[in-house]
Design a protein around this motif. Structure first.
Motif: not given
Length: 583
Positions: A93-94, A122-124, A152, A181-182
């Motif tokens: 996801a980062e 959305k992702a981090s 991230a 964070l993801d």
């Protein structure tokens, strides 16, 4: 290089030891009145070599455009590049894709709330990117996407590097990080992080270029000339600076910027020490992580202009007077009150506060290097870099405020003085590879700097392409920067067209965007003939006004709808024919 200062058994990598040897050798050799004393440099060195593991250095950079503040002399550079690991395998996801980079949150015309709303699901990494100023200015040493990725991936702990985004971005980045964070996609199978004593090799976080290498390996350069470009009676003070490059370690192309490490006005440092009831010899851990006397930490490593939340909280907690405490605490919720406030202002709000100087030093943000668009072509001026720098000076609450670095160049730096410098590369902002392609350049004020370089390059290479410059400032008589040179270029044919806008030479203010609209039919014809359109200067107003004018004239003279004009400009950007260097 002189005899090594860093012992072979010191806990540094070879690259770190080489950089520090050169840095301290140059530092202690400086004869500037503002340079740090050799004993202080040795104290900094001792604090580093007595430890058992290598320190983690993190250089920082700040895009202060040609109209912003600049620097000089014995600036304290924070050392080696932050390690950036390989992207984790598996599409976590980062990661950011090419499609993400063109996502709706990567639009500098949108405010931060709009961008964050678009990235909320959305992702981090996307949220972090949306929080940034979206200028891709390189001020932080990254691009917006690579800075977001580094945070991230938990590789970049400093959330204060987005200079154009300021406090707004810093607070949003902290919120995203605080919210969580993801997890990295390959976390379960990832190898353990390297020990601090063996930092990972620096690698690019993404395909876009990063300024890490040059920013963290500056070399000492010598100023050979400084002159005021404004005429008598001007409200401005803009200096032309010529910097000698020591050897082939600093190579540049037109369109690149020179990064220079600044140091603060000693008068301001003295006032802050007085407000702290300090004498300056107290040893503190400076904002960049090295122990130093307070006076040196304040002068060479601390950002004394931008106030951190940590500083506000520290001063409020130290205040003995309840009203003063409340006044300072209110700043946490009032960004408007901090718009023109600096560190000294906050200290003066609570004269009853007895602030611990060690905690104070740690609550300050890092002093970041300044980036200046290079105003010369290496073909026209081999071995030199020219800069165009406007002195920043304004008054708030009966106290004159000076640009950290611009006042150094304008007032305190003299020919023969030195500065730590590096080249910040601009991948797309440069003359077209096709020498016959037309160029349209819009650069009011000090934004004209890179276009002087573009024109010198085309003259030196005898390029056949047509060149059109839009320049503007307040008064033609006193503020026509490089006017004689441009007149000669027009006479020789290097400049095919020259459009000038002096805003205060008539009752109605006229700016470069007005000249664009007046000559819209011809400008559109140039674009249709394959012209490249370049803009340099202020991002907050000028760049937006120029962009609106461009949309308007394309719609009018290309007989296009609003959506068709937007698509036309999108295609120009995709073809790298509409490129901006704004700040």
């Amino acid at each position: 290089m002189a005899a090594p200062i860093i012992p072979e058994n010191a806990p540094f990598t070879e690259e770190q030891r080489t950089w520090l040897n050169g840095f301290f050798a140059g530092w202690m050799a400086v004869e500037n009145a503002g340079s740090m004393a050799p004993d202080a440099a040795k104290a900094l060195l001792a604090s580093q070599t007595n430890g058992s593991t290598a320190p983690s250095f993190a250089g920082t950079a700040s895009r202060t455009a040609s109209a912003g503040s600049s620097s000089t002399g014995a600036a304290t550079a924070t050392a080696t590049a932050t390690a950036v690991a390989e992207p984790p395998a598996g599409g976590g996801a980062e990661e950011l894709t090419a499609e993400d980079l063109e996502g709706p949150w990567h639009d500098s015309s949108l405010n931060i709330d709009e961008r964050m709303e678009m990235a909320k699901d959305k992702a981090s990494a996307h949220k972090l990117m949306a929080a940034m100023a979206q200028l891709d200015c390189g001020a932080c040493g990254y691009m917006c996407d690579t800075y977001a990725l580094a945070i991230a991936r938990r590789e970049e702990p400093d959330l204060t590097l987005c200079s154009p985004g300021g406090r707004e971005t810093e607070r949003m980045l902290k919120k995203v990080v605080k919210d969580g964070l993801d997890a990295p996609a390959a976390e379960a199978s990832a190898a353990p992080a390297p020990a601090a004593s063996k930092p990972a090799a620096a690698k690019p976080a993404a395909a876009k270029p990063s300024a890490h290498t040059g920013r963290n390996t500056p070399v000492r350069t010598r100023v050979s000339a400084i002159r005021n470009l404004n005429g008598e009676g001007s409200a401005k003070h803009t200096v032309h600076v010529e910097v000698d490059l020591p050897d082939d370690r600093l190579k540049y192309k037109v369109g690149d910027s020179l990064g220079v490490y600044p140091h603060n006005d000693p008068g301001l440092v003295t006032q802050i020490q007085y407000a702290l009831r300090a004498h300056g010899t107290e040893h503190v851990v400076a904002p960049h992580g090295i122990e130093a006397p307070l006076s040196d930490a304040l002068r060479f490593t601390a950002n004394l202009k931008d106030v951190s939340d940590d500083l506000i909280e520290l001063v409020a907690a130290s205040a003995k007077d309840a009203d003063e405490k409340a006044t300072v605490e209110a700043l946490l919720e009032d960004d408007d009150a901090l718009e023109n406030a600096d560190v000294l202002d906050v200290l003066k709000m609570a004269p009853s506060a007895i602030v611990d100087v060690k905690k104070f030093s740690q609550a300050l943000r890092k002093l970041q290097p300044r980036l200046y668009s290079i105003a010369s072509s290496p073909k026209a001026h081999p071995g030199q870099v020219h800069l165009t720098i406007a002195k920043v000076m304004y008054t708030v609450k009966d106290r004159v405020r000076l640009g950290v670095a611009s006042s150094m160049f304008a007032d305190r730096l003299k020919p023969g003085d030195t500065a730590l410098s590096y080249v910040h590369a601009a991948p797309d902002f440069t003359v077209p590879e096709d020498a016959s392609a037309p160029m349209i350049m819009v650069g009011p004020g000090t934004g004209v700097a890179p276009f002087r370089a573009f024109l010198e390059e085309r003259a030196a290479t005898e390029s056949p392409g047509k060149n059109w410059l839009f320049f503007g400032d307040q008064h033609e008589k006193t503020d026509y920067l490089y006017g004689d040179e441009f007149a000669q270029m027009k006479k020789s044919g290097v400049l095919s067209r020259l459009s000038l806008a002096f805003s205060r030479d008539q009752d109605e203010k006229i700016y470069v965007q007005h000249r664009m609209l007046e000559e819209g039919a011809e400008l559109y014809k140039w674009l249709e003939d394959g012209a490249y359109f370049f803009v340099c200067g202020d991002a907050k107003r000028m760049a937006g006004d120029v962009d609106k004018a461009l949309h308007t004239l394309i719609a009018e003279h290309g007989v296009k709808s609003e959506d068709e004009a937007k698509q036309y400009i999108a295609n120009l950007k995709k073809e790298k024919r509409y490129v901006r260097d704004v700040y």
